[in-house]
Write an enzyme that holds these catalytic residues in place. Structure first.
Site, PDB file in Angstrom:
ATOM      1  N   ASP A  85      49.630  30.702  36.432  1.00 21.49           N
ATOM      2  CA  ASP A  85      49.062  32.012  36.820  1.00 21.49           C
ATOM      3  C   ASP A  85      50.195  32.988  37.031  1.00 21.49           C
ATOM      4  OD1 ASP A  85      47.804  34.218  37.842  1.00 21.49           O
ATOM      5  OD2 ASP A  85      46.657  33.115  39.381  1.00 21.49           O
ATOM      6  N   SER A 108      41.552  36.124  44.228  1.00 25.34           N
ATOM      7  CA  SER A 108      42.694  37.032  44.215  1.00 25.34           C
ATOM      8  C   SER A 108      42.771  37.839  45.519  1.00 25.34           C
ATOM      9  CB  SER A 108      42.596  37.963  42.992  1.00 25.34           C
ATOM     10  OG  SER A 108      43.801  38.631  42.809  1.00 25.34           O
ATOM     11  N   HIS A 130      44.553  33.968  35.461  1.00 23.34           N
ATOM     12  CA  HIS A 130      44.331  34.301  36.871  1.00 23.34           C
ATOM     13  C   HIS A 130      42.869  34.122  37.256  1.00 23.34           C
ATOM     14  CE1 HIS A 130      45.281  36.097  40.673  1.00 23.34           C
ATOM     15  NE2 HIS A 130      44.513  37.178  40.482  1.00 23.34           N
TER      16      HIS A 130
END
Lengths: 235, 661
Positions: A186, A64, A214
């Site tokens: 996602d 991320s 995610h």
């Protein structure tokens, strides 16, 4: 966070895990609001860590926002990176013309407001969650440490810096070989973002993992490990 | 009701929203409570929406980052707080419990939703309360920091001013010293100041009782105290301190405490003492200077008297010898100038010593102006100046010493004449302004630089450039004028636009509002001088130890028709008087044997001496001398060296008194 992935790599690699300053078990007092007003601040930290743990180029795996931090570091210090694995990355969360980041600016504002007004929700709802799983207390604790920012001011600041950042310009500058691990569904980093990144980066490959969510390294650890192993064969 | 219906009913209308979803969130079933809260029909959501799609953005993030991984990892989540968006856009806070199940190959999640509006409100209140507490804490911290900062600043200020704060709790008899004070006095332990008695012990014994008394007085009168005292430093040296402050009281007027500052004034005290000593030295030096000037003037004047007397005789003896004429005139001019200088010096020093007294009476200023203008005629003529005099239309009466007023105007005109190049214009204006008589002397002379204007009246302050000129002087004249004007209660200012721009001196003198006796006195004064020849044939005894002065005066008096006898000390003077039986005795006070007062007393004791006109001649002309003279039986008093015209004026009075016999 990485407990499902580390065992596979530990035998062949030296694995170094770290928490971003301001999160997890980092030293909260080291959080400098000025330095961390941009992800570049974290990128500098990353370069320092690499220097401290290795005298050779490293394989960097980031999830991320940390993937974006790795991207910025690889632009600043390309020699320190052998390759980078970006899990669920997004250089920009906000839609911009043809670019589909997945969110409107209003969405992001709403998100930030939620964080602002829901400090208790973000930080303490995890406690009951842990209690709901007495058989695996260590797991809950791990998640708490990873996700929960104990200082609400840092949490707010970090959320704004992360979700309002736009580092699409850096993509083309990173010549580090890159694997993008994209989840098939996602919400935070939609497929459009993965596709965009692959097109923009000179040396990027993309691997789509069949996963809702995610965090494929948590919810689809085997597929994630496999994808990474496959990629690393070439490096 | 059968049990099947019961179960379906219970499901649909359970007091919580119930949803069954696939592991990716796709809604498989939802009860009526859930649909009712959100405003959706079953058709709209079943198989069509994922549960997380109903969450707010924040909720979706949370679902992604927390909920989904947790459910996957541990099979259940409980009391997760997530906001859900109803169909109409309103946001419903929910608490969600969820668990993952597997039936055969199918895995699914069961979710229970509880409305958490109240809880959310409480939380919000909690957050608000927490925020406000945090803000208060922050503000408290800031205030404390600022307080500390100003305390530090105050401490620095106190330390650098060598001050400290003290207080005394009058109820508990406890004394508190600020750290600055402790540092100042060198006692950090409180053994010397915890009680008032301990504190008093280190106050100097000579100052202790006054210290206690002043504090008690301030407590009683509710006023500020201000005491100086010495206190013993830890190193046994004495510090001079000053303390100021006041007491505090209860509502019932009971004194609670004393508070105040104590400052170290040792340095100040030492400086004050030094300054005092310097001042004293300075004033001694100043007094000595004045005494020196007075003595100098006196010593210079004594030899002048016989010269003047001889000149008078020479003038009376007409001669055709032109050289003698020339010599006499020249000596006369220079002696006159020297006499003036010495007189001015003497008078200026008398003024600065406070020894000059005025004989004031109401006079017409016009007379003084007239006399002054006459006196300077020669100077104006020789310098080719044009003197213009503007006199007042109506008489201006001032209460003044006529001689002195003339002297003031003469000095100003002389000054103007001296410092104006030949052929200048000098303007004398006399007029009345409100209740002041104004005398202004304006010239076209060398002027005064601005920086000199204020000290032009100080003795010895004469402008340096003027010293280069032949007319250079010591500035005695202006100093005398200034002193005389001040003695008259008047004022004088000097004006000038600068060098070579001319100067103007403006004298203002108070006017008499009720000038009644001005004229008769003026008449009488004139009487005495009108015809000095009336006093032509007196028997005069001169007792004077200065042989030259005595003999030249004797010659002069004889020359004018009197019979004289001279004695050089008191004893021979007394016997001469007995034998000679004079009408007038001119008696010097400072004689080698008896002083003049004693001689006068002895003369008055005799049968023949009661009516003799006794004139005292003193060197100093002080009021004290005059009073002494009067007390010893003198009729009149003259200042040495004797001015011959003054003497003749007195002799005319003597004639009147002796004529009465």
């Amino acid at each position: 966070m990485w407990r499902y992935l580390t065992p596979s790599f530990k035998q062949r690699f030296k694995v170094v895990l770290f928490d971003l300053v301001g999160s997890g078990r980092s030293d909260l007092s080291a959080y400098d609001f000025k330095k961390y007003a941009s992800l570049q601040g974290y990128a500098e930290d990353l370069i320092e860590i690499i220097d401290a743990v290795s005298d050779q180029p490293v394989i960097f795996i980031g999830h991320s926002v940390s993937a974006t931090i790795g991207l910025l570091a690889s632009v600043t210090a390309p020699d320190k990176f052998r390759c980078q694995i970006m899990i669920g990355p997004s250089p920009c969360y906000i839609n911009d013309g043809e670019y589909i980041g997945g969110f409107t600016r209003d969405d992001i504002e709403e998100l930030c407001d939620t964080i602002d007004s829901n400090y208790l929700g973000w930080s303490s709802t995890m406690a009951p969650a842990i209690m709901g799983s007495p058989e695996k207390p260590e797991l809950g604790e791990e998640l708490t440490n990873s996700f929960c920012r104990t200082d609400p001011e840092i949490a707010k600041h970090f959320a704004r810096v992360t979700f309002l950042s736009d580092h699409r310009d850096a993509l083309v500058l990173s010549h580090t070989p890159t694997l993008i691990l994209q989840c098939s569904d996602d919400f935070i980093a939609p497929c459009t973002v993965g596709q965009y990144m692959k097109r923009a980066m000179p040396k990027a490959e993309i691997c789509i993992i069949d996963n809702v969510g995610h965090c494929p390294h948590l919810s689809a650890p085997d597929a994630s490990t496999q994808a990474i192993e496959n990629y690393l064969k070439n490096y | 009701m059968n049990s099947t219906l019961d179960l379906a009913y219970l499901f649909e209308h359970a007091p919580c929203g119930l949803v069954t979803a696939q592991t990716d969130g796709t809604i498989l079933r939802a009860n009526a409570t859930f649909c009712g809260w959100l405003g959706y029909s079953l058709d709209e959501i079943v198989d069509k929406r994922k549960i997380q799609e109903l969450f707010t953005i924040g909720g979706r993030f949370f679902h992604h980052t927390h909920w989904a991984p947790l459910l996957q990892l541990q099979g259940s989540v409980s009391e997760v707080q997530i906001d859900i968006k109803a169909k109409n856009g309103s946001v419903l806070p929910m608490l969600i419990n969820g668990s993952r199940h597997q039936q055969g190959e199918i895995r699914f999640d069961q979710l229970a939703f509880f409305l958490a509006t109240e809880r959310k409100n409480y939380e919000r209140e909690l957050i608000t309360a927490r925020k406000s507490v945090e803000e208060s804490l922050a503000s408290l911290r800031t205030t404390q920091e600022k307080l500390q900062e100003s305390r530090d600043m105050l401490g620095i200020a106190l330390r650098s001013a060598r001050m400290g704060v003290w207080s005394q709790n009058l109820i508990a008899d406890q004394i508190w010293w600020s750290p600055e004070l402790q540092q100042l006095i060198g006692h950090s332990d409180n053994e010397y100041w915890e009680s008032s008695q301990a504190f008093y012990q280190i106050i100097h014994p000579d100052d202790r009782s006054q210290f206690i008394a002043e504090i008690e007085k301030a407590i009683e009168s509710k006023s500020d105290y201000n005491v100086q005292f010495r206190i013993r430093h830890k190193n046994d040296s004495w510090l001079t301190m000053e303390t100021r402050g006041h007491a505090t009281y209860t509502d019932e007027d009971q004194a609670l405490s004393i508070v105040g500052i104590i400052m170290d004034i040792s340095d100040r005290k030492a400086a004050e003492e030094q300054l005092n000593a310097l001042n004293q030295q300075l004033s001694i030096a100043d007094r000595r200077k004045d005494e020196f000037l007075a003595t100098l003037g006196h010593e210079l004047r004594n030899p002048l008297a016989p010269i003047c007397n001889v000149l008078e005789i020479m003038r009376a003896k007409e001669t055709d010898d032109t050289f003698m004429h020339w010599s006499r005139d020249m000596i006369e001019r220079h002696v006159s100038q020297l006499t003036h200088l010495v007189d001015d010096l003497l008078e200026a020093s008398r003024i600065s010593q406070g020894r000059l007294s005025l004989r004031t009476e109401p006079i017409n200023i016009d007379d003084a102006v007239q006399n002054a203008v006459e006196s300077v005629q020669d100077l104006m003529k020789s310098s080719e100046h044009n003197l213009t005099v503007n006199k007042p239309q109506h008489p201006i009466i001032i209460d003044a010493d006529a001689t002195r007023i003339t002297q003031i105007i003469v000095n100003l005109l002389t000054n103007a004449g001296k410092y104006t190049p030949k052929g200048g214009d000098i303007l004398l204006n006399v007029f009345k302004q409100e209740n002041q008589a104004i005398v202004s002397v304006k010239d076209t002379g060398i002027g005064i630089p601005a920086e000199q204007l204020t000290n032009v009246f100080n003795m010895f302050s004469q402008l340096t450039p003027a010293l280069d000129k032949a007319q250079g002087g010591l500035g005695i004249g202006l100093s005398l004028v200034h002193g005389l004007v001040k003695l008259h209660g008047g004022n004088i200012v000097a004006l000038s636009d600068g060098e070579n721009q001319g100067s103007e001196f403006i004298v203002s003198l108070p006017i008499v509002t009720n000038p009644q006796e001005a004229l008769p006195k003026g008449e009488r004064a004139e009487d005495g001088q009108k015809d000095p020849n009336i006093a032509n044939h007196l028997r005069i005894l001169i007792i004077e130890d200065n042989v030259d002065a005595a003999e030249s005066l004797s010659f002069l008096l004889e020359f004018n028709g009197h019979t004289t006898r001279v004695a050089y000390d008191g004893a021979s003077g007394l016997s001469a008087a007995e034998e000679f039986r004079p009408n007038v005795v001119l008696l010097d006070i400072g004689l080698p044997d008896l002083n003049g007062y004693q001689v006068a007393g002895k003369i008055r004791e005799t049968s023949w001496g009661k009516d003799i006109f006794l004139i005292a001649a003193t060197g100093w002309g002080q009021d004290k001398d005059k009073a002494l003279a009067q007390g010893a039986g003198f009729d009149r008093h003259l200042v040495k060296p004797i001015d011959y015209s003054e003497l003749t004026a007195l002799l005319s009075i003597a004639v009147l008194t002796t004529a009465n016999d």
